[in-house]
Design a protein around this motif. Sequence first.
Motif, PDB file in Angstrom:
ATOM      1  N   VAL A 123       0.831  -1.209   0.000  1.00 48.08           N
ATOM      2  CA  VAL A 123       0.000   0.000   0.000  1.00 48.08           C
ATOM      3  C   VAL A 123       0.863   1.255   0.000  1.00 48.08           C
ATOM      4  O   VAL A 123       1.832   1.358   0.764  1.00 48.08           O
ATOM      5  N   ASP A 124       0.521   2.202  -0.860  1.00 45.06           N
ATOM      6  CA  ASP A 124       1.160   3.516  -0.882  1.00 45.06           C
ATOM      7  C   ASP A 124       0.089   4.551  -0.530  1.00 45.06           C
ATOM      8  O   ASP A 124      -0.683   4.986  -1.388  1.00 45.06           O
ATOM      9  N   LYS A 125       0.031   4.922   0.721  1.00 44.34           N
ATOM     10  CA  LYS A 125      -1.007   5.840   1.183  1.00 44.34           C
ATOM     11  C   LYS A 125      -0.877   7.214   0.535  1.00 44.34           C
ATOM     12  O   LYS A 125      -1.890   7.890   0.300  1.00 44.34           O
ATOM     13  N   SER A 126       0.342   7.636   0.236  1.00 42.12           N
ATOM     14  CA  SER A 126       0.544   8.979  -0.315  1.00 42.12           C
ATOM     15  C   SER A 126      -0.094   9.122  -1.689  1.00 42.12           C
ATOM     16  O   SER A 126      -0.595  10.195  -2.041  1.00 42.12           O
ATOM     17  N   SER A 127      -0.091   8.053  -2.466  1.00 44.59           N
ATOM     18  CA  SER A 127      -0.678   8.114  -3.810  1.00 44.59           C
ATOM     19  C   SER A 127      -2.063   7.487  -3.871  1.00 44.59           C
ATOM     20  O   SER A 127      -2.752   7.568  -4.902  1.00 44.59           O
ATOM     21  N   GLY A 128      -2.477   6.843  -2.788  1.00 47.95           N
ATOM     22  CA  GLY A 128      -3.781   6.191  -2.774  1.00 47.95           C
ATOM     23  C   GLY A 128      -3.845   4.990  -3.691  1.00 47.95           C
ATOM     24  O   GLY A 128      -4.900   4.690  -4.258  1.00 47.95           O
ATOM     25  N   THR A 129      -2.719   4.292  -3.824  1.00 50.09           N
ATOM     26  CA  THR A 129      -2.654   3.139  -4.724  1.00 50.09           C
ATOM     27  C   THR A 129      -2.088   1.924  -3.998  1.00 50.09           C
ATOM     28  O   THR A 129      -1.463   2.046  -2.938  1.00 50.09           O
ATOM     29  N   ASN A 150      -8.080   0.846   6.479  1.00 50.90           N
ATOM     30  CA  ASN A 150      -9.491   0.918   6.072  1.00 50.90           C
ATOM     31  C   ASN A 150      -9.646   1.153   4.563  1.00 50.90           C
ATOM     32  O   ASN A 150     -10.563   1.846   4.132  1.00 50.90           O
ATOM     33  N   TYR A 151      -8.758   0.555   3.783  1.00 50.42           N
ATOM     34  CA  TYR A 151      -8.829   0.685   2.334  1.00 50.42           C
ATOM     35  C   TYR A 151      -9.545  -0.518   1.725  1.00 50.42           C
ATOM     36  O   TYR A 151      -9.601  -1.607   2.311  1.00 50.42           O
ATOM     37  N   THR A 152     -10.050  -0.329   0.510  1.00 51.87           N
ATOM     38  CA  THR A 152     -10.696  -1.427  -0.199  1.00 51.87           C
ATOM     39  C   THR A 152     -10.656  -1.162  -1.693  1.00 51.87           C
ATOM     40  O   THR A 152     -10.189  -0.108  -2.153  1.00 51.87           O
ATOM     41  N   LEU A 153     -11.177  -2.120  -2.456  1.00 59.73           N
ATOM     42  CA  LEU A 153     -11.288  -2.034  -3.911  1.00 59.73           C
ATOM     43  C   LEU A 153     -12.724  -2.331  -4.317  1.00 59.73           C
ATOM     44  O   LEU A 153     -13.439  -3.065  -3.622  1.00 59.73           O
ATOM     45  N   PRO A 154     -13.171  -1.841  -5.460  1.00 61.30           N
ATOM     46  CA  PRO A 154     -14.525  -2.128  -5.934  1.00 61.30           C
ATOM     47  C   PRO A 154     -14.578  -3.402  -6.778  1.00 61.30           C
ATOM     48  O   PRO A 154     -14.898  -3.387  -7.961  1.00 61.30           O
ATOM     49  N   GLY A 155     -14.236  -4.540  -6.166  1.00 62.30           N
ATOM     50  CA  GLY A 155     -14.225  -5.803  -6.901  1.00 62.30           C
ATOM     51  C   GLY A 155     -15.390  -6.700  -6.531  1.00 62.30           C
ATOM     52  O   GLY A 155     -16.363  -6.284  -5.919  1.00 62.30           O
ATOM     53  N   GLY A 156     -15.280  -7.983  -6.900  1.00 64.89           N
ATOM     54  CA  GLY A 156     -16.352  -8.949  -6.687  1.00 64.89           C
ATOM     55  C   GLY A 156     -16.491  -9.376  -5.241  1.00 64.89           C
ATOM     56  O   GLY A 156     -15.725  -8.976  -4.358  1.00 64.89           O
ATOM     57  N   THR A 157     -17.466 -10.255  -4.987  1.00 66.15           N
ATOM     58  CA  THR A 157     -17.798 -10.656  -3.623  1.00 66.15           C
ATOM     59  C   THR A 157     -17.224 -12.011  -3.228  1.00 66.15           C
ATOM     60  O   THR A 157     -17.002 -12.259  -2.048  1.00 66.15           O
ATOM     61  N   CYS A 158     -17.004 -12.914  -4.174  1.00 67.16           N
ATOM     62  CA  CYS A 158     -16.512 -14.252  -3.842  1.00 67.16           C
ATOM     63  C   CYS A 158     -15.050 -14.156  -3.413  1.00 67.16           C
ATOM     64  O   CYS A 158     -14.190 -13.748  -4.208  1.00 67.16           O
ATOM     65  N   PRO A 159     -14.710 -14.519  -2.175  1.00 63.91           N
ATOM     66  CA  PRO A 159     -13.367 -14.268  -1.652  1.00 63.91           C
ATOM     67  C   PRO A 159     -12.272 -15.086  -2.323  1.00 63.91           C
ATOM     68  O   PRO A 159     -11.105 -14.686  -2.296  1.00 63.91           O
TER      69      PRO A 159
END
Length: 493
Positions: A123-129, A150-159
Amino acid sequence: MNLPYSTIFALYAVSLLATNVYAATAPSLRSCLNSVTGLEVVTSSDSKFTTAKQAFDLRFTYTPEAVVYPSTEAQVQGAVKCAVAANIPIAPRCGGHSYEGYSLGGADGYLVIDLGKLNTVTVDKSSGTTWIGAGSKLGPAYLSLWKAGNYTLPGGTCPSVGVSGNALGGGYGLLGRKHSVLADNVVALRFVNAKGELLQVDANNNPDLFWALRGAGLGSFGVITAFKFKMYEIADAVTTFEYSFPASNYKNVMKGLSAWASTAPDEVTIELNWAASGFDLTGIYLGPKSDIPALMNKWFSIASPSHSDVKSMSMISAILKFSYIDSTDIESLSLTTGPGPADARYYAGKSLLYDNDTFSDSSISIIKKWLAKYSKGYIIIDLWGGAVRNQPSIGANAFVHRSQKFGIEFVSEWDKGTCSTCLDWLSSFFNEMLVQYKKEYPAVKAYQNYIDRTLQGWSSAYYADAWPRLVSIKKTVDPGNVFRNPQSIPVTL
């Protein structure tokens, strides 16, 4: 141009024949792979082979030439070079959840490059990536991002679905209406081509390939080893909701859905499951629980739910809730305790994407008729739109499904063995829906992450006007068609 399915199948059969001709090179393939320092190689003579070649869908029992498990990018490069030298096609595998077994190539005789060991999350918090290894599964990736702040991605639900497959084919999920599909959030990739070269792929480096991989990268161009994603911080509590409706109220449920969906805010994403037993509505709202009565009123004033369960929780708890892992411990998303109920089953699926805010009475009647015929069949209606529409249909990347309001997944499941009745039900149901669909829409649209080998005109349904450019890029990047499956991008139109 859409080739007839019979022609595509015939061409693919020729490619399989060519693969068989090269079977005599298998010993040299194994020798070459064994010479790649540190590379784990599994072949038919190994006790791990049965497990190594298992598909998500137990219908598929393809036999690879070998399965390799690289732990470094250099090992990926070495494996690719070995396969090319031996004239063996390559199937990259991340989560292994391809609906048609394409994680194994969709046929016998492939080199399967399993990327499961390339699973780091940085995780690079400074760039949000975040850089995520291509072998990471969604569940562990979500958990790592959450623990990082507390970061996440907008991906699918199946883990247990692979991050790679999800992103390369689109990746619609819980936050899709707010932050679009996962493909739209790819900032850069690291990529091994058919020459075994390691490339940086982004807007400035290999831009054509960058365009193609985001939406049409499912096993067609090379091996992605890592993704750089834009990530999102969601520190505030979110609201999850579950509602049920009786099957007998289907007309009002569907009428209410159409009325509500036309004004639903981007902060809400829903999934409506419809089976013979009734309806289950699940969703997530990026806002307080107190908003829910007003938020859902337009729908529920038309069709009143028979059951409700509305809760406020953290985003990671919501992800766990909709993963269908039987646990309240977020550590379960690490998948270290087993694959979970979403893996290894007999399953078949198809899809259609709908532009209109409403479903026709004829479509609703067809759905009702067919669901009543099979207790283990169902459909999943996803509300699309929102941020997904904020990209041009052709432009930013190869994910072309921008105007659609709803997606329907048609599903048949069964317990064990061959079930021709289950597949016949699905095929007959889908075909009748398709006839009605073609009366209402000028072109068929379907979701490539629900890949369907039997779909006529699949190149148009999945890629529309992006198809010619995709073929051109494929010819440039992989002219020998090393990376292929029955529905991969070909080298000629």
